[in-house]
Design a protein around this motif. Structure first.
Motif, PDB file in Angstrom:
ATOM      1  N   LEU A   1       0.836  -1.211   0.000  1.00  0.00           N
ATOM      2  CA  LEU A   1       0.000   0.000   0.000  1.00  0.00           C
ATOM      3  C   LEU A   1       0.868   1.256   0.000  1.00  0.00           C
TER       4      LEU A   1
ATOM      5  N   VAL B   1      -2.131   3.255   6.592  1.00  0.00           N
ATOM      6  CA  VAL B   1      -2.433   2.040   5.833  1.00  0.00           C
ATOM      7  C   VAL B   1      -2.915   0.890   6.714  1.00  0.00           C
TER       8      VAL B   1
ATOM      9  N   ASP C   1      -6.642  -0.497   6.225  1.00  0.00           N
ATOM     10  CA  ASP C   1      -6.863  -1.200   4.964  1.00  0.00           C
ATOM     11  C   ASP C   1      -6.217  -2.584   4.989  1.00  0.00           C
TER      12      ASP C   1
ATOM     13  N   VAL D   1      -8.174  -5.205   6.938  1.00  0.00           N
ATOM     14  CA  VAL D   1      -9.306  -5.832   6.248  1.00  0.00           C
ATOM     15  C   VAL D   1      -8.806  -6.794   5.171  1.00  0.00           C
ATOM     16  N   LEU D   2      -7.888  -6.297   4.357  1.00  0.00           N
ATOM     17  CA  LEU D   2      -7.469  -7.078   3.197  1.00  0.00           C
ATOM     18  C   LEU D   2      -6.775  -8.380   3.577  1.00  0.00           C
TER      19      LEU D   2
ATOM     20  N   HIS E   1      -8.812 -11.395   3.175  1.00  0.00           N
ATOM     21  CA  HIS E   1      -9.571 -11.677   1.960  1.00  0.00           C
ATOM     22  C   HIS E   1      -8.719 -11.889   0.723  1.00  0.00           C
ATOM     23  N   ILE E   2      -7.430 -11.752   0.874  1.00  0.00           N
ATOM     24  CA  ILE E   2      -6.573 -11.909  -0.303  1.00  0.00           C
ATOM     25  C   ILE E   2      -6.138 -13.365  -0.430  1.00  0.00           C
TER      26      ILE E   2
END
Lengths: 230, 230
Positions: free
Chosen positions: B86, B97, B100, B103-104, B107-108
């Motif tokens: 990021l 950052v 973000d 969360v990510l 889910h990545i």
DNA sequence: TACCAGAATTAGTCTAGGCTAAGACCGGCC
DNA sequence: GGCCGGTCTTAGCCTAGACTAATTCTGGTA
């Protein structure tokens, strides 16, 4: 209301995908598309209607409201920008980025999305050739034809590869059916469902099943004396 | 079992964060960290114990099993690689950052994570200076001191900025307290809690409250004749 | 006009992961 | 040794979003 659950986002997106024009979509079609039971759909449509995202006339299908449509277009934008990023920046293959984009589109902040959009240069099309809505939800509408609908003799350019299963997309890619490729329909044998094409100069013989989802912009319908099929 | 819910991942991560060495963590500490009630923690610890991720001796706190620790380190790796991305690729500021990445990281896909890792050149440290575990969960352990623990006269180099609220990190950054910066402790007035430092050559006077979370590698404890404080 | 089949809705459950209120344990002090 | 306060756990409940089974429409055909 401002932040929609992943489920809600998926329903709204599916409604848009099944009826981009805004027409009503039957419960069963949504259920099939979302791999969910019909009662689940009825239930969620009720909630979405209460929130003003869809109009749901019982037993007459559901359609997006203007607000629902805006949400849907925002999701489409996210998805396509992410696919572009996955291909152009991370170097993944465009036949295999759909699933990742499908997950990430729900979890990326606006800030990160816009940074990614900037990084890939504010593209107007994703790697499959689909137009990307702008920030305010405007999307370029184009009149494309299915490759399988072209009559013999027609010339066209591939514009979009509709999302499909990976092996199918991989096959298209391997034979040169990619956005931008020039196609010439040499013969169509309707009876035994065989298409003879030349794709970017290379000869290709295949069944219609292997071409569905390839959308083209027609250049010349047919040589002299031939009528366009419907 | 193979795919953990976001909630489970968060619990495991929190356990690691609160006791990287593997010591037991009281229910209440977890509840506080996760902003969740104590009964919720008890409940989830039961599930995690049943799944072999934590060992939970009732009323004696919970600790990660080897498997839980592997999961936690994988999450730390994801988080730090994402933060690096990021900042370095999307150009976001390292003070903003964290959310973000938080969360990510859930889910990545592994595929995308590894592509990102490749893109940023397999870094060993994130933008805050934290070491990044390798694929098999090995993490570089280093002996750092809190900047506030240094005695007058000490010289050190900033190595890590522990995650904190954005304004605080922004302040650190604005006064030059960033990974790599050289620090010289000029005076410490314990009574009224004032630190006089020079940071990268610039004078800085502040209270300890404004320095907590800045971790340094000590170069020289003190000039001749001074003893190290505890 | 009456019936039938398919589509949609209603009714009632289930699971994950939260919550509050109430009870059980434990370490320290009198 | 007994009590007291804090910390955990148990009990019971709630919500989102699924599911199955049962019921209701509705449009087309006999």
């Amino acid at each position: 209301m401002s932040v929609l659950s992943r489920s809600r986002q998926d329903y709204v997106k599916a409604l848009y995908a099944l009826a981009p024009g805004g027409g009503p979509v039957p419960t069963s079609r949504l259920a099939e598309r979302l791999a969910v039971s019909a009662p689940s759909v009825t239930g969620m449509l009720g909630r979405l209607a209460a929130e003003g995202l869809v109009a749901h006339a019982p037993r007459a299908g559901a359609r997006l409201t203007a607000r629902g449509r805006r949400v849907a277009l925002a999701m489409v934008r996210r998805h396509r920008i992410l696919e572009t990023f996955l291909v152009r920046v991370l170097g993944l293959d465009w036949t295999e980025v759909h699933a990742d984009a499908e997950v990430l589109e729900h979890h990326i902040s606006d800030r990160v999305l816009e940074a990614i959009d900037r990084l890939v240069g504010h593209p107007h099309e994703d790697p499959h050739g689909h137009p990307i809505p702008d920030r305010s939800g405007r999307i370029q509408r184009r009149a494309l034809a299915a490759l399988t609908a072209l009559p013999p003799g027609a010339r066209a350019v591939v514009r979009e590869i509709r999302d499909a299963d990976r092996p199918r997309m991989a096959r298209w890619k391997s034979v040169g059916l990619v956005p931008g490729a020039a196609v010439h329909v040499r013969r169509v044998r309707t009876l035994d469902d065989v298409y003879e094409l030349s794709v970017a100069g290379r000869r290709l013989v295949t069944g219609s099943e292997g071409l569905e989802g390839v959308m083209v912009e027609v250049q010349r319908v047919a040589p002299e004396g031939t009528r366009r099929g419907r």
